[in-house]
Enzyme design. Structure first.
Site, mmCIF file in Angstrom:
data_model
loop_
_atom_site.group_PDB
_atom_site.id
_atom_site.type_symbol
_atom_site.label_atom_id
_atom_site.label_comp_id
_atom_site.label_asym_id
_atom_site.label_seq_id
_atom_site.Cartn_x
_atom_site.Cartn_y
_atom_site.Cartn_z
ATOM 1 N N GLN B 265 0.834 -1.202 0.000
ATOM 2 C CA GLN B 265 0.000 0.000 0.000
ATOM 3 C C GLN B 265 0.866 1.248 0.000
ATOM 4 O O GLN B 265 0.625 2.196 -0.738
ATOM 5 C CB GLN B 265 -0.920 0.060 1.240
ATOM 6 N N HIS B 268 2.186 3.106 -3.049
ATOM 7 C CA HIS B 268 1.292 3.875 -3.937
ATOM 8 C C HIS B 268 1.547 5.373 -3.826
ATOM 9 O O HIS B 268 1.353 6.109 -4.797
ATOM 10 C CB HIS B 268 -0.177 3.593 -3.611
ATOM 11 N N GLU B 333 -10.272 0.366 3.121
ATOM 12 C CA GLU B 333 -10.448 -0.096 1.743
ATOM 13 C C GLU B 333 -10.115 -1.590 1.634
ATOM 14 O O GLU B 333 -10.876 -2.364 1.057
ATOM 15 C CB GLU B 333 -9.530 0.742 0.842
ATOM 16 N N HIS B 334 -8.953 -1.964 2.181
ATOM 17 C CA HIS B 334 -8.510 -3.364 2.162
ATOM 18 C C HIS B 334 -8.309 -3.849 3.591
ATOM 19 O O HIS B 334 -7.719 -3.126 4.401
ATOM 20 C CB HIS B 334 -7.154 -3.512 1.458
ATOM 21 N N ASP B 367 -5.448 -6.640 -6.191
ATOM 22 C CA ASP B 367 -5.156 -5.537 -7.101
ATOM 23 C C ASP B 367 -5.127 -5.987 -8.554
ATOM 24 O O ASP B 367 -5.350 -5.176 -9.455
ATOM 25 C CB ASP B 367 -3.788 -4.916 -6.758
ATOM 26 N N HIS B 426 -53.997 13.719 -7.256
ATOM 27 C CA HIS B 426 -53.570 12.355 -6.939
ATOM 28 C C HIS B 426 -54.772 11.523 -6.494
ATOM 29 O O HIS B 426 -54.969 10.393 -6.955
ATOM 30 C CB HIS B 426 -52.535 12.356 -5.795
#
Lengths: 434, 434
Positions: B265, B268, B333-334, B367, B426
C-alpha cells in the site's frame, strides 16, 4: 363554459422536433454558484461551531426561538400520540401502504455469493447493512407522510441500526401525520431541523445530532447543494429535481383518466413536467378537452395550469415504437403505458424510474401504496440511477480466500503485472506466497 | 546494518487511543474551495466552448501541441498493435487476470424480480444496462493497465453499449500496456484527455467526445472535484481518496510477509495508509524489524518510508475481537485477516471494501487477478458504499401492473392518503380506477 387549457403540442414528424424536445428537457441539475457559496459557508459553520450554529441558523431560517439544541428532538411519546390521534381510516390506509412497501422492499435485499475456482480459491461477496442513516423530509405543514414511509421502511428492512429523521418545522409547525408516519415506519430519532444546516449536522454530527453514514431524501436547492458538498464524507442518494410523468397512450384509454394522471404530477409544483405521447391525434385532442374540463375541479388549479403551460406537452408520434424511443430520450421518473398490450412495449423501454402498466395503474398508486418506492431518479437520471431501495441501505464487501496451491498461481500472475506497472512491493508481496 | 523504520505505535489500552486513532483517520474527502473554483471554471468553459476549450486546456495542462480535437482519439488499430507488441508472458498474465475479473463480475449481475399480490396486482423490478459510460484512467507513463481491466470489464459484463475511455497523455506519452488493456477489456473508444476537462467533456459531450451517462474511475483532486460538480447530470462512482490497508494478524504470520503487504500500500504514495493491528506486542516488534530490513530492497524506498512514517501505524489491541472493532472504526479499503481462523472473525467485520482471508491471501492478489474489483471505497466510505461492480453499470426500474380488481383496493388506500396530503389530483386519479 370552461376556459381552454394551455399546453404545447409537438409532432415527431416536425423537423424541429428533436430540438424542441431537447429544449423541453433542458433542466440543469447543476447547483448555481451563488447557492454553492451560501451552502459552503453553512456547512463550514456547522462543522466548526456545531449545535451553536445549528441553533442560530434554525432560529433564523425556520423562524424559531429555541434556547437549546436539545429542543430540536421530538420524543417518541409525541409520535405515538400523533398516531393515536389520527382518524381510524387514515391509520388503516397508512398501515396498508406501509405493509405493501415493506413486502416489496423484502424482494430487494442483496444476497451474498461465494464460489470456488479451479485452483481452490474462494471468491465471494458479503453484504452488510449501514449502521446509521439520516432521512431528510421536506418540511413544515406540507410535509408528506408518504415520504417518511418511502425513505424509512427500506432502511428498516435493510437492518439499519439507527434511522435518524430530520424535518424542518418552520414557525414551529409540524404535520402530525408526519410524526405518526415516523412511528409507523420505525424511525429511531426525530429532529426538527432542515435546510443545508440539517444536512451538515447529519454529515459531521454535533453534540445533539448524531453523525450518520448516509443521507437520503429530497429537498430544495440548498439541501441538494449541501448533499453534494458532504458527498464522500457520507453517502447520499441522488440530487432530486422536480417530478415528471410521461404517459404513452393509445386511443383506448379514457381521456379523462389520462388528463387527471397528468394533473397528478402537475399539482406538485410549477416546475413539474407532464407529457403525453400518443400516435393518435384525435386522442390528444380529446385529452386536451378533458384537461380543460377537469382542471376546474382542482383546488390547485392555478399551480396545475402554470405547470402544464410551462412544462407540459402533448406529443404526436408515428407509432408506439416511436413513443418508446421518445420516452427513452426523456428518461422519465414515471412512465405510464396506458395501452392494450403494455407488456409488449416493456422490452423497448430502456430508461424510466418506475413503469406503470395498463389503464388501471395510475402513477398515484406508486406514490402511496403499490409497493415500489416513490423516490425515483428525476431530470433524466433514470439513464444511470435507481429507485430508492433496500440496496441503498446495504453495502457489499469483496471476499478473497486463497488456498496454498491457488495462491501460487495468483502469485505468478499478480507478480508479472505488478512488474509491468513498476510496483515492486506488490510483486514481492504476491511472490512471497508463490 | 539497516536503518530503523519510523512508524507510530499505538496501544488500545491507552486512554488517548480513541483520539489518536481519530487523528490518524482524519482525511477530509471534501474538496478545497480553491480547487472547486478552478474546476467550476474549467467545467463551464468545456460546456460552452466544447472542443475548442478542450484543446486549449489539454495543450496547456498536458504539455501537448495538438491542432485538432480529432487527434485526441487513438484508433483501435493502435490498441491491437500495442497488444501484439507485449511480451507473451505479460499477455498471458493480463488475459488470465481479465478472465478472472470477468468470472467474478458475472456473479454480480442484478436480477429482475416480479410477484403477484393477493389482489392480483403484479409488482416487480426490471434491470437494464447503462447505454454509454466513461472510464477515467489516470495517466501518462504511470497509467495502470490493471485499472483499465477493473473499470471496463464490469461495464462490458453489464452489457453497456459504449465504453469510452479517457487517459491523459502528458507530453504525448502513453503506456502501451494501457492501450493493450483497453483492447483486452473491450473498450469501444479511447481519447487521450485528462483532468477536470476530460470529466466535463464526458458529462456534457463535445463535437469530438460523446456525452456519457456515467463516469467512473479514480483521479486527482481536480478530477474528483469535477466528478462532484457534474454529479446529477451524469452518474459517478465515488470520490476516490488515497489507498489504505489494515492487516489484522496474530503471531502465526511470517512478519516478513506482513511487512511487504504493508509496503504494497505504502508504495502507492506518501498519503497511503498502512496499519497493522495485533494482540501480540512481540509480533509487532518482529514486523517492525522485518520492515526495517525489507524496505531497503524496494526501488520506491523513499516513498514507502515517507508513507509509513506519516500514515502508518502498528496498533496493539487486547484481542482479535478488539482488532475487528478498531478495524470497523477505520472502515478500510482493504482488510487482511492473517490469522488462524479468519472465517471466525468475518461476522465481526462490519465495514471493509475487500476482505482477504488467511495468510496466503495478500492484498496484491486483489489488485490484479483474484477476481473482485480493485476499485474500492476509501477514506471510510466502506461505511456506506460498494466496490465497483457490474451493478454500477446496471439500473433498476420499478414495475407496477394492476388488475381491475386490485386497482379498486389501491384506489381507496391511495385516495385516503392523498386526501391527508392535500393532493386532490392524486386522489382523483387514483379514484378514477376505484
Amino acid at each position: 363554459m370552461a376556459p381552454g387549457m394551455e399546453i404545447r403540442r409537438l409532432d415527431s414528424r416536425d423537423a424541429e422536433f428533436p430540438a424542441q424536445l431537447d429544449a423541453l428537457l433542458d433542466r440543469a441539475p447543476e447547483t448555481s454558484i451563488e447557492v454553492t457559496r451560501v451552502v459552503d459557508e453553512i456547512v463550514a459553520d456547522i462543522r466548526v461551531r456545531g449545535d451553536r450554529a445549528l441553533l442560530e441558523l434554525s432560529n433564523r431560517f425556520d423562524r424559531r426561538s429555541l434556547q437549546s439544541a436539545s429542543e430540536f428532538e421530538i420524543s417518541k411519546t409525541a409520535w405515538v400520540q400523533a398516531w393515536d390521534g389520527l382518524p381510524a381510516d387514515l391509520r388503516a390506509a397508512l398501515a396498508a401502504a406501509a405493509e405493501r412497501i415493506r413486502a416489496y422492499a423484502e424482494h430487494q435485499k442483496l444476497a451474498p455469493f461465494a464460489y470456488t475456482d479451479a485452483l481452490g480459491n474462494t471468491l465471494g461477496q458479503e453484504v452488510r447493512s449501514l449502521e446509521r442513516v439520516g432521512i431528510y423530509v421536506p418540511g413544515g405543514k406540507a410535509a408528506y407522510p408518504s415520504s417518511v414511509l418511502m425513505n424509512a421502511i427500506p432502511a428498516k428492512v435493510a437492518g439499519v441500526d439507527d434511522i435518524v429523521m430530520v424535518v424542518p418545522a418552520p414557525g414551529g409547525e409540524l404535520n402530525p401525520v408526519v410524526l405518526a408516519a415516523a412511528h409507523l415506519a420505525g424511525v429511531d430519532r426525530l429532529f426538527t431541523i432542515g435546510g443545508a444546516q440539517a444536512v451538515a449536522a447529519l454529515a459531521f454530527g454535533t453534540a445533539t445530532i448524531p453523525a450518520v453514514d448516509k443521507i437520503v431524501g429530497p429537498g430544495n436547492a440548498y439541501v441538494a447543494a449541501a448533499k453534494r458538498a458532504v458527498f464522500g464524507r457520507v453517502g447520499i442518494d441522488s440530487i432530486a429535481g422536480p417530478s415528471e410523468i410521461v404517459v404513452i397512450s393509445d386511443r383506448g384509454s379514457d381521456p379523462r383518466w389520462i388528463a387527471m394522471d397528468l394533473f397528478s404530477q402537475a399539482e406538485h409544483g410549477e416546475d413539474s413536467e407532464s407529457i403525453l405521447i400518443s400516435p393518435d391525434a384525435d386522442f390528444l385532442d380529446r385529452v386536451a378537452a378533458a384537461m380543460a374540463e377537469r382542471v376546474t375541479t382542482l383546488p390547485r388549479e392555478a399551480i396545475v395550469r402554470a405547470s402544464i403551460a410551462g412544462r407540459g406537452a402533448l406529443i404526436l408520434v408515428r407509432d408506439l415504437d416511436e413513443a418508446c424511443a421518445v420516452s427513452n430520450r426523456i428518461a422519465p421518473e414515471h412512465l405510464e403505458l396506458a395501452v392494450d398490450a403494455p407488456r409488449a412495449l416493456l422490452p423497448k423501454i430502456r430508461h424510466a424510474g418506475a413503469i406503470f402498466l395498463g389503464r388501471h395503474t395510475p402513477e398515484a398508486f406508486g406514490d402511496y401504496c403499490a409497493g415500489p418506492n416513490h423516490v425515483l431518479p428525476t431530470s433524466r437520471a433514470a439513464r444511470f440511477s435507481n429507485p430508492l431501495g433496500v440496496y441503498e441501505f446495504q453495502k457489499r464487501s469483496s471476499l478473497i480466500d486463497c488456498s496454498v496451491d491457488g495462491a501460487r498461481t495468483l502469485a505468478r500472475i499478480a507478480g508479472r503485472i505488478a512488474d509491468a506497472e513498476g510496483l515492486q512491493a506488490h510483486a514481492q508481496s504476491a511472490r512471497d506466497r508463490g
